[in-house]
Design a protein around this motif. Sequence first.
Motif, short mmCIF file in Angstrom:
data_model
loop_
_atom_site.label_atom_id
_atom_site.label_comp_id
_atom_site.label_asym_id
_atom_site.label_seq_id
_atom_site.Cartn_x
_atom_site.Cartn_y
_atom_site.Cartn_z
N UNK A 113 1.05 -13.49 23.67
CA UNK A 113 2.43 -14.81 22.93
C UNK A 113 4.00 -15.14 23.89
N UNK A 114 3.01 -13.95 24.78
CA UNK A 114 4.59 -13.56 25.77
C UNK A 114 4.44 -14.22 26.94
N UNK A 115 2.10 -13.99 27.20
CA UNK A 115 2.15 -13.42 29.02
C UNK A 115 2.10 -14.93 28.60
N UNK A 116 1.72 -16.11 28.25
CA UNK A 116 1.12 -17.17 28.54
C UNK A 116 1.84 -18.31 27.80
N UNK A 117 2.25 -19.40 28.89
CA UNK A 117 3.18 -20.52 28.36
C UNK A 117 2.61 -20.99 27.39
N UNK A 118 3.74 -21.29 26.20
CA UNK A 118 3.96 -21.62 24.92
C UNK A 118 3.20 -23.33 25.67
N UNK A 119 3.42 -23.80 26.32
CA UNK A 119 3.15 -25.12 26.71
C UNK A 119 2.02 -25.51 27.53
N UNK A 120 1.17 -24.29 27.50
CA UNK A 120 0.02 -24.48 28.07
C UNK A 120 -1.57 -24.21 27.05
N UNK A 121 -0.75 -23.93 25.84
CA UNK A 121 -1.86 -23.57 24.73
C UNK A 121 -2.69 -24.84 24.15
N UNK A 122 -2.12 -25.69 24.58
CA UNK A 122 -3.03 -27.14 23.86
C UNK A 122 -4.02 -27.41 25.10
N UNK A 123 -4.23 -26.42 25.81
CA UNK A 123 -5.63 -26.53 26.86
C UNK A 123 -5.99 -25.42 27.17
N UNK A 124 -6.00 -24.47 25.67
CA UNK A 124 -7.06 -23.62 25.95
C UNK A 124 -7.59 -24.09 24.01
N UNK A 125 -9.00 -23.62 23.99
CA UNK A 125 -9.50 -23.51 22.91
C UNK A 125 -8.87 -22.95 21.69
N UNK A 126 -9.06 -23.69 20.42
CA UNK A 126 -8.34 -23.27 19.31
C UNK A 126 -8.45 -21.75 19.09
N UNK A 127 -10.05 -21.72 18.69
CA UNK A 127 -10.79 -20.77 18.57
C UNK A 127 -10.01 -19.44 19.55
N UNK A 128 -9.60 -19.57 20.75
CA UNK A 128 -9.67 -18.65 21.76
C UNK A 128 -7.85 -18.41 21.57
N UNK A 129 -7.12 -18.72 21.32
CA UNK A 129 -5.41 -19.04 20.77
C UNK A 129 -5.46 -18.40 19.48
N UNK A 130 -6.59 -18.35 18.58
CA UNK A 130 -6.26 -17.57 17.74
C UNK A 130 -6.69 -16.17 18.11
N UNK A 131 -8.03 -16.28 19.20
CA UNK A 131 -7.78 -14.65 18.96
C UNK A 131 -6.59 -13.49 20.35
#
Length: 102
Positions: free
Chosen positions: A45-63
């Motif tokens: 949550x701190x290591x990955x830019x929040x603005x890039x979450x939309x580019x990551x598959x939701x299943x991976x974001x959940x994990x």
Amino acid sequence: MDSGSMVYFLGTLWHGGGQNTSEMERKALNMQYCQPWLRPFENHILAVDWGKLGEIPLKVVDMMGYKIGMPFIGSVEGGSPLRAVTRRLKDYRSGIKRNTKL
């Protein structure tokens, strides 16, 4: 290892890397997963830019820790961490400042 090779190992393996003696940059990808109710070694949550979450598959974001472990483990502001981050990011982009308690 040869270029393009891949290695898999269990998270319980003690390991170390050798010095890169080539003149080329050596890149590595380290994917880790743990149950949502456990705290991972790296806080995604701190290591990955929040603005890039939309580019990551939701299943991976959940994990990555953005999903609540039932019943309420890991909840933020009464909901999922992803919902809280999405709300904060929207506020930031629109210039809204909220009072937050530290």
